[in-house]
Scaffold this motif. Structure first.
Motif, mmCIF file in Angstrom:
data_model
loop_
_atom_site.group_PDB
_atom_site.id
_atom_site.type_symbol
_atom_site.label_atom_id
_atom_site.label_comp_id
_atom_site.label_asym_id
_atom_site.label_seq_id
_atom_site.Cartn_x
_atom_site.Cartn_y
_atom_site.Cartn_z
ATOM 1 N N SER A 52 0.830 -1.212 0.000
ATOM 2 C CA SER A 52 0.000 0.000 0.000
ATOM 3 C C SER A 52 0.862 1.259 0.000
ATOM 4 O O SER A 52 0.594 2.215 -0.743
ATOM 5 N N ILE A 53 1.906 1.262 0.828
ATOM 6 C CA ILE A 53 2.803 2.424 0.873
ATOM 7 C C ILE A 53 3.500 2.608 -0.474
ATOM 8 O O ILE A 53 3.589 3.722 -1.010
ATOM 9 N N THR A 92 -3.769 3.624 -7.131
ATOM 10 C CA THR A 92 -3.299 3.018 -5.878
ATOM 11 C C THR A 92 -4.211 1.878 -5.443
ATOM 12 O O THR A 92 -3.749 0.787 -5.080
ATOM 13 N N ALA A 98 3.081 5.717 -3.134
ATOM 14 C CA ALA A 98 4.249 6.515 -3.519
ATOM 15 C C ALA A 98 4.487 6.478 -5.025
ATOM 16 O O ALA A 98 4.698 7.520 -5.664
ATOM 17 N N VAL A 156 8.459 -2.431 0.565
ATOM 18 C CA VAL A 156 8.302 -1.121 -0.076
ATOM 19 C C VAL A 156 9.392 -0.900 -1.122
ATOM 20 O O VAL A 156 9.116 -0.505 -2.267
#
Length: 237
Positions: free
Chosen positions: A42-43, A141, A47, A108
């Protein structure tokens, strides 16, 4: 905004199905807690699509895809080596406890490297160039997180049913395959070499698995031989 969100969600979700970032997410889900992997995805999605929207809507620039792909390919080959190192140095039967923040950082960084210059990012750049940027950002996203959630669910099921050493081996092979494909196909544009390298990795993995299976069978047969002979009663004289 709502229309841009729906279009972006659908485009990115379909683009992510079978994509390398989904494969990478599956790799992490094989070995780590699902909520940590989902948080990392998700992060990274937030981004990477934020960067895409900025590039497409506000700057109108293009990204140097090949240099980024070369860096990503080498990085994933390094991830494979690190995974196999953990497999070799770990004690059999020992459960390694990893800090969630370290796993989160790894997820990430891996997803960001995989998505930089990828077709999903380029699609988001194109969508943001003539649509509501916030809707594209949120929709892209959400589409990426939903697609990768499918991979996380599959990885979680396999994590519960497969032994730890097999998960390490599978994760290393997936990282290596992704790295070779990104390096040869996307960075160098050598698709035949990329395909040949993946086939070679699969062939070596299957050959090694068959060899180890034959060794185990030979060991079992050798161990059962004397036992079977000891159970034969002596012949009466």
């Amino acid at each position: 905004m709502f229309a841009a969100m729906l279009i972006s969600l659908g485009v990115v979700f379909l683009a992510e199905l079978g994509d390398k970032s989904q494969l990478i997410t599956l790799t992490y889900a094989l070995r780590h807690r699902w909520w940590v992997v989902l948080g990392g995805v998700s992060i990274a999605a937030f981004a990477i699509h934020g960067i895409s929207v900025t590039v497409g809507h506000f700057l109108g620039l293009t990204l140097p895809a090949r240099p980024i792909s070369a860096i990503a390919g080498v990085a994933f080959i390094g991830f494979a080596a690190w995974t196999w190192r953990e497999r070799i140095t770990s004690t059999p039967g020992e459960t390694q406890i990893r800090e969630p923040r370290f796993v989160l950082l790894a997820v990430v960084s891996s997803v960001l490297l995989a998505e930089l210059g990828d077709k999903t990012m380029l699609a988001t750049v194109a969508l943001a160039s003539d649509r509501n940027w916030l809707g594209v950002w949120l929709g892209a996203t959400a589409g990426m997180v939903l697609a990768d959630a499918v991979a996380i669910a599959a990885g979680t099921v396999l994590h519960r049913r497969l032994p730890e050493h097999l998960l390490h081996t599978a994760a290393g092979l997936l990282f290596l395959s992704c790295g070779l494909w990104i390096l040869f196909d996307e960075a160098l544009d050598w698709r035949p070499v990329a395909i040949a390298s993946i086939v070679a990795v699969v062939a070596m993995a299957l050959g090694t698995a068959l060899w180890r299976a034959s060794l185990r069978r030979s060991g079992l047969a050798a161990g059962e031989g004397p036992t079977a002979q000891q159970q034969i009663p002596p012949t009466a004289v």
